[in-house]
Design a protein around this motif. Structure first.
Motif, PDB file in Angstrom:
ATOM      1  N   LYS A   1       0.837  -1.207   0.000  1.00  0.00           N
ATOM      2  CA  LYS A   1       0.000   0.000   0.000  1.00  0.00           C
ATOM      3  C   LYS A   1       0.874   1.260   0.000  1.00  0.00           C
TER       4      LYS A   1
ATOM      5  N   ALA B   1      -9.216   4.487  -5.888  1.00  0.00           N
ATOM      6  CA  ALA B   1      -9.444   3.076  -5.554  1.00  0.00           C
ATOM      7  C   ALA B   1      -9.525   2.258  -6.826  1.00  0.00           C
ATOM      8  N   SER B   2      -8.871   1.112  -6.817  1.00  0.00           N
ATOM      9  CA  SER B   2      -8.858   0.247  -8.010  1.00  0.00           C
ATOM     10  C   SER B   2     -10.108  -0.622  -8.055  1.00  0.00           C
TER      11      SER B   2
END
Length: 237
Positions: free
Chosen positions: A165, A236-237
């Motif tokens: 992350k 966000a993916s």
């Protein structure tokens, strides 16, 4: 009176007259000489003063020349310089100064800048020091310590402990190519893969609508750095 005596008397009178005329002529020459000298002296003084007037006039013209003032104020003249209020907080000398940072690759340069110590900690935790230092011609949006301080400590600690992350967040702050201020507005693809958007002009820019550029166009050996006041989060993916 005899003839010879008369002759002597006339000769004496003629000699006296000649002497008087001679003295008068000499007196005229002396006065004329003094006058000429005074005139020449005045001329010499005038000659010395004359160049001063044009010089003063030239100086005055230079001071009042709008072209000179325009050149000093021309933004293009400072095109390669850092800009922004926070630039004043950068050390004036040493490795953390603008000239010092220009000598080192970006991760090393950031480690010498006291504004970016938290960012450097994050870069080290993600193992990105060599990646950033070896990259060629990149742009880095570098959050200040205060930018990281906006994130709750528990959240920041968790991100620092999650290498994947953390890497995604940090690489989202890097785009290929050295972006000049004039090319800054618009969308830029990042090394993370997402895009960020810069808006603004002149010396006022905002990244993704909420992260202000505090000090921009900072050069390192391999990057152009824009110091920002908020950590950028990838979509966000």
């Amino acid at each position: 009176m005899t003839t010879s005596a008369r002759v002597r008397a006339v000769a004496a009178l003629l000699a006296a007259g000649a002497l008087s005329l001679s003295l008068t002529a000499c007196g005229g020459d002396d006065d004329g000489g003094y006058s000429n000298s005074a005139a020449q002296g005045g001329g010499s003084g005038g000659a010395a003063a004359a160049p001063a007037a044009p010089a003063n006039a030239a100086n005055a013209a230079g001071a009042a020349n709008p072209a000179g003032a325009a050149g000093a104020a021309n933004p293009a003249g400072a095109a390669g310089q850092p800009f922004g209020a926070a630039c004043a907080a950068v050390p004036p000398n040493g490795a953390g100064s603008f000239s010092g940072m220009a000598q080192d690759p970006v991760a090393t340069a950031a480690s010498n800048n006291p504004l970016l110590s938290t960012l450097v900690t994050a870069v080290k935790a993600a193992g990105l020091v060599d990646t950033l230092n070896s990259a060629k011609d990149i742009t880095v949006y570098a959050p200040t310590n205060e930018a990281f301080a906006k994130i709750p400590k528990a959240t920041l600690d968790a991100v620092l402990a999650d290498k994947a992350k953390l890497t995604a967040i940090l690489t989202y702050h890097v785009s290929p190519g050295g972006t000049a201020p004039t090319a800054l507005p618009g969308m830029h693809k990042t090394l993370q893969g997402g895009q960020l958007t810069v808006a603004g002009s002149g010396q006022n820019f905002t990244v993704n609508g909420n992260s202000k550029v505090l000090c921009g166009n900072v050069k390192t050996a391999n990057a152009t750095v824009y110091i920002v006041d908020t950590v950028l989060m990838p979509p966000a993916s």
